[in-house]
Scaffold this motif. Structure first.
Motif, PDB file in Angstrom:
ATOM      1  N   LYS A   1       0.883  -1.176   0.000  1.00 17.29           N
ATOM      2  CA  LYS A   1       0.000   0.000   0.000  1.00 17.29           C
ATOM      3  C   LYS A   1       0.918   1.224   0.000  1.00 17.29           C
ATOM      4  O   LYS A   1       1.724   1.407   0.921  1.00 17.29           O
ATOM      5  N   VAL A   2       0.784   2.062  -1.028  1.00 19.46           N
ATOM      6  CA  VAL A   2       1.689   3.197  -1.222  1.00 19.46           C
ATOM      7  C   VAL A   2       0.896   4.499  -1.087  1.00 19.46           C
ATOM      8  O   VAL A   2      -0.241   4.611  -1.553  1.00 19.46           O
ATOM      9  N   PHE A   3       1.504   5.487  -0.428  1.00 20.56           N
ATOM     10  CA  PHE A   3       0.891   6.800  -0.307  1.00 20.56           C
ATOM     11  C   PHE A   3       1.981   7.869  -0.318  1.00 20.56           C
ATOM     12  O   PHE A   3       3.163   7.584  -0.139  1.00 20.56           O
ATOM     13  N   ARG A   4       1.568   9.107  -0.523  1.00 20.76           N
ATOM     14  CA  ARG A   4       2.492  10.242  -0.534  1.00 20.76           C
ATOM     15  C   ARG A   4       2.590  10.797   0.879  1.00 20.76           C
ATOM     16  O   ARG A   4       1.576  11.169   1.493  1.00 20.76           O
ATOM     17  N   TYR A   5       3.801  10.841   1.426  1.00 22.60           N
ATOM     18  CA  TYR A   5       4.022  11.366   2.777  1.00 22.60           C
ATOM     19  C   TYR A   5       4.613  12.765   2.664  1.00 22.60           C
ATOM     20  O   TYR A   5       5.633  12.970   2.009  1.00 22.60           O
ATOM     21  N   GLU A   6       3.951  13.713   3.305  1.00 22.28           N
ATOM     22  CA  GLU A   6       4.382  15.110   3.270  1.00 22.28           C
ATOM     23  C   GLU A   6       4.878  15.516   4.650  1.00 22.28           C
ATOM     24  O   GLU A   6       4.238  15.209   5.666  1.00 22.28           O
ATOM     25  N   SER A   7       6.009  16.224   4.689  1.00 22.62           N
ATOM     26  CA  SER A   7       6.535  16.736   5.950  1.00 22.62           C
ATOM     27  C   SER A   7       7.297  18.024   5.689  1.00 22.62           C
ATOM     28  O   SER A   7       7.521  18.415   4.535  1.00 22.62           O
ATOM     29  N   ASP A   8       7.730  18.680   6.765  1.00 24.00           N
ATOM     30  CA  ASP A   8       8.503  19.913   6.622  1.00 24.00           C
ATOM     31  C   ASP A   8       9.816  19.669   5.890  1.00 24.00           C
ATOM     32  O   ASP A   8      10.367  20.574   5.261  1.00 24.00           O
ATOM     33  N   ALA A   9      10.306  18.433   5.973  1.00 19.57           N
ATOM     34  CA  ALA A   9      11.578  18.096   5.322  1.00 19.57           C
ATOM     35  C   ALA A   9      11.413  17.744   3.847  1.00 19.57           C
ATOM     36  O   ALA A   9      12.396  17.497   3.159  1.00 19.57           O
ATOM     37  N   GLY A  10      10.172  17.715   3.371  1.00 21.68           N
ATOM     38  CA  GLY A  10       9.922  17.349   1.983  1.00 21.68           C
ATOM     39  C   GLY A  10       8.889  16.248   1.899  1.00 21.68           C
ATOM     40  O   GLY A  10       8.183  15.949   2.860  1.00 21.68           O
ATOM     41  N   SER A  11       8.797  15.627   0.735  1.00 23.51           N
ATOM     42  CA  SER A  11       7.815  14.576   0.536  1.00 23.51           C
ATOM     43  C   SER A  11       8.450  13.397  -0.173  1.00 23.51           C
ATOM     44  O   SER A  11       9.480  13.525  -0.852  1.00 23.51           O
ATOM     45  N   CYS A  12       7.826  12.249  -0.008  1.00 24.80           N
ATOM     46  CA  CYS A  12       8.303  11.030  -0.659  1.00 24.80           C
ATOM     47  C   CYS A  12       7.151  10.040  -0.712  1.00 24.80           C
ATOM     48  O   CYS A  12       6.108  10.219  -0.084  1.00 24.80           O
ATOM     49  N   TRP A  13       7.337   8.993  -1.480  1.00 22.17           N
ATOM     50  CA  TRP A  13       6.398   7.882  -1.477  1.00 22.17           C
ATOM     51  C   TRP A  13       6.763   6.928  -0.335  1.00 22.17           C
ATOM     52  O   TRP A  13       7.939   6.647  -0.116  1.00 22.17           O
ATOM     53  N   VAL A  14       5.765   6.450   0.368  1.00 26.65           N
ATOM     54  CA  VAL A  14       5.972   5.451   1.416  1.00 26.65           C
ATOM     55  C   VAL A  14       5.188   4.200   1.048  1.00 26.65           C
ATOM     56  O   VAL A  14       4.013   4.284   0.661  1.00 26.65           O
ATOM     57  N   MET A  15       5.845   3.058   1.155  1.00 17.81           N
ATOM     58  CA  MET A  15       5.218   1.764   0.926  1.00 17.81           C
ATOM     59  C   MET A  15       5.081   1.027   2.253  1.00 17.81           C
ATOM     60  O   MET A  15       6.024   0.969   3.041  1.00 17.81           O
ATOM     61  N   VAL A  16       3.897   0.476   2.471  1.00 20.36           N
ATOM     62  CA  VAL A  16       3.633  -0.390   3.613  1.00 20.36           C
ATOM     63  C   VAL A  16       3.332  -1.764   3.046  1.00 20.36           C
ATOM     64  O   VAL A  16       2.391  -1.924   2.259  1.00 20.36           O
TER      65      VAL A  16
END
Length: 502
Positions: free
Chosen positions: A157-172
């Motif tokens: 399950k993949v989603f876009r993770y957003e944070s102050d340090a930037g963003s990336c794709w995260v896979m669970v």
């Protein structure tokens, strides 16, 4: 394409739930809302009505009730079966699969490699992309993109993770036999870096499958977010067979930390009832959530079946429906958090011509009492009950006098009960006939139940959706009675309303 609606006629084909036209169906995959359309992909056997030849089926809807079935989206071949996974809208074309101004949809799925392949017996993660909104797909020529050399590494399950340090794709994803959720990150969906792992914890009575991870506001407060990790397992459910559990905690972009773990390591069989279950019934499995739903809503759907008897249920030529789509929220309670679930779709436009049946406050005496004018095979029933002297009380649906599905409360034991031993056809598998229970506590001295009854199922949403219990049933088409009942005394029905849908 095939429109599957409530007018489709056969004995068990659901009116309000999705089922494929004439094939096998299991885990929901690739759930996404895109350009005004909900896309439901799912595990299917394009050639038969039993498990095998795993490919991705495809259906779409604009209202989560009426679904249109499309041709197989991603098909198995001589080298791989297409196991479960997810879809993301790669709006910034990080993958490079897009062309011109067209951003791609990207499917991340498990390749279950066959003997004829170069990786026999291995499960690894692969990509396919679509440039036409999800109707046709091209497999990435450099698949797989993530291979641990494992036979049980699946269900990304993949989603876009957003944070102050930037963003990336995260896979669970999961190492299924190890009861372990693994987390990876990527900037292009092709190259993946291991972040951390979670588990074993809580229920470990069967392999872990189909994980999901998402944030929810607590009590609707956007400033108070918690993360919910869901993990399905088979077997090992609270009423036997397949089920899904969840953990609530925090995710910092690298690590998930649970605040609701009851047992670390392998489960304690005596504490099974303390774990947090997505659904306490026998027939809600592989549940995952949709991506990109408008207004920040978190919608989930599950496969309405159980691996104990999944290949044997008496439907033909199709086999297995999906659950209703549910909207989930997070509520603080007793110093912890609980998922609350409600049917997500607006069913009102699909109500039939038969007037609703309503009943005010009455005493329910010992025995079973048919409600004249309430009969039906596809219904939403809402009722409120107050205990009296009865040891159990509630409702019988899809009845015929001798048979029916009993849904009741045992107040002294603190249990919600669904008894399907006399629900119609039950002898197709030795484990199907059952009495299934969930813990329930009165609110201000009473119990509120909302039931969705369809041609082959009952979904129970109790106490405002704090407890859910989902069961398949296979009654005769003529079994349509609704009855009140009490055992060993009396109870009070505060109110009851029945809305007919077919």
């Amino acid at each position: 394409m095939i429109a599957v609606t409530s007018t489709t006629a056969d004995t068990f084909r659901p009116a309000l739930h999705y089922a494929a036209r004439n094939t096998w169906l299991n885990d929901p995959n690739g759930l996404i809302h895109h350009e005004g359309v909900y896309h439901l992909y799912y595990q299917t056997n394009p050639l038969d009505s039993v498990w095998g030849n795993m490919s991705w089926g495809h259906a779409t809807s604009t209202d989560l009730v009426t679904w249109t079935e499309h041709p197989v989206a991603i098909a198995c071949d001589a080298e791989e079966d297409i196991f479960s996974g997810s879809i993301v809208f790669d709006r910034h074309n990080t993958s490079g699969f897009g062309t011109g101004s067209t951003a791609p949809l990207v499917a991340v799925y498990t390749s279950a490699y066959k003997t004829a392949s170069a990786r026999p017996g291995i499960q690894a993660q692969s990509l396919a992309y679509s440039l036409d909104g999800g109707y046709t797909w091209t497999k990435h020529p450099s698949n797989p993109v993530l291979n641990r050399g494992s036979a049980d590494f699946r269900d990304p399950k993949v989603f876009r993770y957003e944070s102050d340090a930037g963003s990336c794709w995260v896979m669970v994803a999961v190492e299924a036999q190890d009861f372990e959720v693994v987390f990876y990150k990527s900037h292009d969906l092709k190259d993946w870096e291991l972040l951390s792992s979670f588990g074993p914890a809580n229920a470990t009575g069967g392999v872990w499958e189909c994980p999901d991870l998402f944030p929810l506001p607590v009590d609707g407060d956007p400033e108070n977010l918690k993360w919910v990790l869901t993990v399905n397992l088979n077997p090992g459910g609270p009423n036997d067979g397949s089920a899904g559990q969840y953990f609530v905690g925090d995710f910092d972009g690298t690590t998930f930390t649970s605040a609701t773990t009851v047992t670390n390591g392998l489960q304690d069989p005596d504490r099974l009832g303390e774990y947090q279950w997505l659904d306490w019934g026998r027939d809600y499995y592989a549940a995952v959530s949709f991506s990109d739903v408008p207004d920040g809503r978190r919608l989930m759907i599950g496969w309405m079946n159980n691996w104990q008897y999944a290949n044997k249920i008496p439907t033909s030529p199709w086999r297995s429906p999906m659950s209703l789509v549910r909207e989930v929220s997070l509520r603080s309670t007793d110093g912890s958090w609980r998922l609350v679930q409600q049917a997500a779709a607006n069913l009102a436009p699909y109500a039939g011509q038969t007037p609703s049946f309503n009943l005010g406050a009455v005493e329910i005496s010992h025995g079973q009492h048919v409600l004249d004018g309430a009969a039906g095979s596809v219904q939403r029933i809402e009722l409120a009950l107050t205990p009296g002297t009865a040891e159990e009380f509630g409702l019988v649906v899809r009845g015929d006098g001798a048979q029916g599905t009993r849904i009741g409360i045992r107040p002294t034991e603190g249990l919600l009960v669904v008894d399907r031993r006399e629900s119609g056809q039950t002898d197709f598998h030795e484990s199907f006939a059952s009495i299934d229970t969930a813990p329930i506590q009165a609110t201000d001295g009473s119990y509120e139940l909302a039931l969705c009854v369809d041609r082959c199922s009952v979904e129970v949403f109790a106490q405002g959706g704090q407890v859910t219990l989902t069961e398949l049933i296979f009654p005769a088409a003529t079994s349509t009675e609704v009855s009140l009942y009490a055992i060993g005394g009396t109870a009070i029905l505060n109110s009851l309303s029945v809305t007919q849908f077919a």
